[in-house]
Design a protein around this motif. Sequence first.
Motif, PDB file in Angstrom:
ATOM      1  N   UNK A 230      51.841  22.482  24.507  1.00 47.71           N
ATOM      2  CA  UNK A 230      50.865  23.501  24.877  1.00 47.71           C
ATOM      3  C   UNK A 230      50.264  23.141  26.229  1.00 47.71           C
ATOM      4  N   UNK A 231      51.114  23.078  27.238  1.00 43.38           N
ATOM      5  CA  UNK A 231      50.664  22.652  28.556  1.00 43.38           C
ATOM      6  C   UNK A 231      49.589  23.587  29.105  1.00 43.38           C
ATOM      7  N   UNK A 232      48.515  22.975  29.612  1.00 47.00           N
ATOM      8  CA  UNK A 232      47.400  23.704  30.239  1.00 47.00           C
ATOM      9  C   UNK A 232      46.681  24.647  29.266  1.00 47.00           C
ATOM     10  N   UNK A 233      46.766  24.362  27.954  1.00 45.30           N
ATOM     11  CA  UNK A 233      46.061  25.258  27.026  1.00 45.30           C
ATOM     12  C   UNK A 233      44.551  25.148  27.189  1.00 45.30           C
ATOM     13  N   UNK A 234      44.083  24.009  27.725  1.00 48.05           N
ATOM     14  CA  UNK A 234      42.639  23.887  27.951  1.00 48.05           C
ATOM     15  C   UNK A 234      42.191  24.791  29.102  1.00 48.05           C
ATOM     16  N   UNK A 235      43.009  24.877  30.155  1.00 45.87           N
ATOM     17  CA  UNK A 235      42.662  25.731  31.300  1.00 45.87           C
ATOM     18  C   UNK A 235      42.695  27.205  30.911  1.00 45.87           C
ATOM     19  N   UNK A 236      43.751  27.619  30.233  1.00 44.51           N
ATOM     20  CA  UNK A 236      43.837  28.996  29.752  1.00 44.51           C
ATOM     21  C   UNK A 236      42.741  29.254  28.715  1.00 44.51           C
ATOM     22  N   UNK A 237      42.404  28.208  27.949  1.00 48.28           N
ATOM     23  CA  UNK A 237      41.353  28.339  26.942  1.00 48.28           C
ATOM     24  C   UNK A 237      40.000  28.639  27.554  1.00 48.28           C
ATOM     25  N   UNK A 238      39.739  28.079  28.733  1.00 47.09           N
ATOM     26  CA  UNK A 238      38.489  28.371  29.439  1.00 47.09           C
ATOM     27  C   UNK A 238      38.409  29.859  29.760  1.00 47.09           C
ATOM     28  N   UNK A 239      39.486  30.393  30.270  1.00 45.38           N
ATOM     29  CA  UNK A 239      39.542  31.821  30.637  1.00 45.38           C
ATOM     30  C   UNK A 239      39.315  32.705  29.414  1.00 45.38           C
ATOM     31  N   UNK A 240      40.004  32.385  28.318  1.00 48.37           N
ATOM     32  CA  UNK A 240      39.872  33.184  27.103  1.00 48.37           C
ATOM     33  C   UNK A 240      38.485  33.026  26.482  1.00 48.37           C
ATOM     34  N   UNK A 241      37.957  31.811  26.502  1.00 46.29           N
ATOM     35  CA  UNK A 241      36.636  31.552  25.920  1.00 46.29           C
ATOM     36  C   UNK A 241      35.550  32.320  26.655  1.00 46.29           C
ATOM     37  N   UNK A 242      35.642  32.327  27.973  1.00 51.59           N
ATOM     38  CA  UNK A 242      34.645  33.044  28.762  1.00 51.59           C
ATOM     39  C   UNK A 242      34.673  34.535  28.432  1.00 51.59           C
ATOM     40  N   UNK A 243      35.872  35.082  28.321  1.00 53.94           N
ATOM     41  CA  UNK A 243      36.007  36.509  27.971  1.00 53.94           C
ATOM     42  C   UNK A 243      35.401  36.799  26.596  1.00 53.94           C
TER      43      UNK A 243
END
Length: 451
Positions: A288-301
């Motif tokens: 799950x490469x970069x799931x933390x970075x994508x997770x930031x985007x989704x969490x903010x939304x």
Amino acid sequence: MNITIPKKVEYIIQQLEKDGFEAYAVGGCVRDTILGRTPNDWDITTNALPEVIIRTFKHTIPTGIKHGTITVMIENEPFEVTTYRIDGEYTDNRHPDEVIFTTKLEEDLSRRDFTINAIAYNPTNGISDPFNGIKDIKLKIIRTVGNAHDRFNEDALRMIRAIRFSCQLGFHIEEKTFEAIKLNCELIKNVSRERIRDEFSKILLSKKPSLGIENLRLSGLLQYFLPEVLPMVGFDQRNPHHHKDVYHHTLMVIDNTEPRLALRLSALLHDIAKPVTFSIDSKGIGHFYDHNTKGVEMSEYILKKLRYDNDTIKKVTNLVYDHMSRYDNLRNSTIKKIITRVGEENLDDLFNLQESDVLSSAPPFDFSGIDYLKRKSRQILEQRQPLSLKHLAINGSDLIALGVKPGKFMGTVLNHLLEVVLESPELNNKELLKDMAQKYISENQKDERSN
């Protein structure tokens, strides 16, 4: 059954009784007292009309006079006093179109959401419990007053409240009540995000939030305000470090964290992006490469959609971003950036999230990276090592004296110096930094001018 009520509540009841009216403590305060819990507040219901309540007490606030509610202030402490009422039609599934005052306590109790909240108490007359709320408290059951479909059509938020009470009290939702939630779940679309957010936050802060989230899913409610969670359900991680699907791993992480809102939200969202970042290598292992970075985007939304405040959003997204920062070979400069990003005051939440993440994964549990991060963070903070631009021994004015104009290049120079100091704090000396700045400027300003 003896119920002890505060002196100020007893005073309000007595004052209304002196004028020839009835008055009772009612709702959650009575329920909590029966359960041996300390009520957060005390509500009083009466057959006195709002104008009578205002006349009776010296200090009042007409907080909800349209619906019969007056806030009575006793020694600067507020108490809501509400006239017995019957609610009219709820055409918007949120608010009654009209309120009709009544003189009968039972009619007032009949409009309430759950039997455990439809109990009233008066020191003289004792308990009024026409809908067997005490019995349901003993049986640990959440059951609507009267027809469940009617109650949920009146106010759709009651469906989430049923689940919230179940979580907070450790009660079971009665079968017909839960079936009614499933049949009416779509009505939750008519409820404001703010009201949903408040109830959902209380579920997250309960003793066993996983039960509440699972009931939100099974009831169908979750799909209408937090559909992003659903792709995690049954998602096989195909990874030896994980023995649960993403959803059940997440539920376990939430339960393992301490009951602080930003922390519980970050636990809910820390792996939210795993389904969209999934890949399989040549050996069939999932990553799950970069799931933390994508997770930031989704969490903010998600958090903006649920109307969480900016401070909470910032805390949660930083925790989501750094939840994987737990390696025992992190550079000092990297750790300092983590401290700055997360905030010194939120480091314990980061460590708690990381430890809960490990505990909710497949054994053996390796805490060495977290222990290293804890130890190094403590050392850096105790030694007051520089962490950000404001800690540099040089500033913009010093660079102007060296011939650098305010602007992007000045920021580039300062950030270069910060990187040096983060790695080697002993170099945070004004004269040394001036020399380094001069060298960096001479080597890079020509490129800057050409751009």
